[in-house]
Structure formats: structure tokens, C-alpha cells
Enzyme design. Sequence first.
Site, PDB file in Angstrom:
ATOM      1  N   LEU A 120       1.008  -1.143  -0.067  1.00 57.88           N
ATOM      2  CA  LEU A 120       0.141  -0.007   0.053  1.00 57.88           C
ATOM      3  C   LEU A 120       0.939   1.284   0.073  1.00 57.88           C
ATOM      4  O   LEU A 120       0.877   2.084   1.111  1.00 57.88           O
ATOM      5  CB  LEU A 120      -0.877   0.063   1.133  1.00 57.88           C
ATOM      6  CG  LEU A 120      -1.743  -1.292   1.372  1.00 57.88           C
ATOM      7  CD1 LEU A 120      -2.641  -1.218   2.730  1.00 57.88           C
ATOM      8  CD2 LEU A 120      -2.892  -1.340   0.284  1.00 57.88           C
ATOM      9  N   PRO A 121       1.618   1.706  -1.108  1.00 60.89           N
ATOM     10  CA  PRO A 121       2.569   2.683  -0.956  1.00 60.89           C
ATOM     11  C   PRO A 121       1.530   3.980  -0.904  1.00 60.89           C
ATOM     12  O   PRO A 121       0.575   3.935  -1.535  1.00 60.89           O
ATOM     13  CB  PRO A 121       3.215   2.506  -2.346  1.00 60.89           C
ATOM     14  CG  PRO A 121       2.545   1.563  -3.252  1.00 60.89           C
ATOM     15  CD  PRO A 121       1.773   0.897  -2.451  1.00 60.89           C
ATOM     16  N   HIS A 122       1.903   4.908  -0.291  1.00 60.47           N
ATOM     17  CA  HIS A 122       1.210   6.182  -0.202  1.00 60.47           C
ATOM     18  C   HIS A 122       2.074   7.368  -0.134  1.00 60.47           C
ATOM     19  O   HIS A 122       3.329   7.025   0.748  1.00 60.47           O
ATOM     20  CB  HIS A 122       0.039   5.862   0.937  1.00 60.47           C
ATOM     21  CG  HIS A 122       0.559   5.535   2.252  1.00 60.47           C
ATOM     22  ND1 HIS A 122       0.953   4.222   2.603  1.00 60.47           N
ATOM     23  CD2 HIS A 122       0.954   6.176   3.403  1.00 60.47           C
ATOM     24  CE1 HIS A 122       1.312   4.384   3.821  1.00 60.47           C
ATOM     25  NE2 HIS A 122       1.357   5.583   4.295  1.00 60.47           N
ATOM     26  N   ALA A 123       1.539   8.429  -0.086  1.00 58.67           N
ATOM     27  CA  ALA A 123       1.958   9.711   0.203  1.00 58.67           C
ATOM     28  C   ALA A 123       1.215  10.840   0.269  1.00 58.67           C
ATOM     29  O   ALA A 123       0.119  10.772  -0.275  1.00 58.67           O
ATOM     30  CB  ALA A 123       3.352  10.037  -0.799  1.00 58.67           C
TER      31      ALA A 123
END
Length: 152
Positions: A64-67
Site C-alpha cells: 500500500l504505497p502512499h504519500a
Amino acid sequence: MTIDEILSPDQVAVGVRTASKAALLDDLARRAAQALGLDAASLRTALEKREGLGSTGVGDGIALPHARLESVRRPFGCLVRLRDAVDFDAIDERPVDLVFLLLLPTDAQGSQFNALACVARRMRDTEAVAAMRGARDAGALYATMRGSRTAP
């Protein structure tokens, strides 16, 4: 917040080929940049910065890559199922094949603040994840992520 508010059908892909975590983050940044009219390099930098705090590979083949970004006005998602799983430095050390990119405004409030929890909740549903892995195409993958009863 619902999946429909985060993810659109045109931001779902099946059979994505990538050689590594770095290449995958590049691909996701490019997809998001194109959809949002933003700079892919800035998105990639934000994703790398977040990964530097600890891998967003949450286990069971899911990442779940997030920024958070000032240039993002509302939660944006991109869901990909990889053709071949890749090492993502996940907490369980298993390779990843389902990836949900989430970009959030830096000043996310209210329901926007819960976007990551909404996505994570769906990705923890073992039946839904099994259906996502068996989805025949991007439309079926999207329907499964939304929680539709459409058969994969």
C-alpha cells in the site's frame, strides 16, 4: 470514504510487468502523474521518502504505497495486479503482487483522512483478496475492490 471516491476504473490494471520495487514505484508514479497532471519525478520522490520510513509492503503479497502531497486535492488511488510478484521489502518478506497506490492531500481532513484505512480494510479481507487475484481483467478487479458482487 468509499473506494469509489478514491479509485476510478481507468486506474486499475492487471498483468503489470515490473522487475523490481524501484521499477514498480516508477511505474506507479508515472500512472498517477499522467492521471493527475503532475510531475512523475515529484511523485516518485514522495513515494521513496515514505518507503524510507518503512516498507509499505503490509504482508500477504500486498503493498500500500502512499504519500501526502500539496499538489493533490483529493484522495487518488491506483490498483495494479502484477503479472509476477516482486520483492517489496514487505514485513513478512513475501513478494508482492497486489499494489494499491494512494495519494492524499497534505491537509486531508474528515473522511479524506480515513482513505488509507478504507483501502487497508478492503485489502485485509482474505476473500476479496483471493477474488482480486483471480479477477480475469481490470474491470473485474475494480468491481472486486469496490465490493461489487460481480464475479471475477
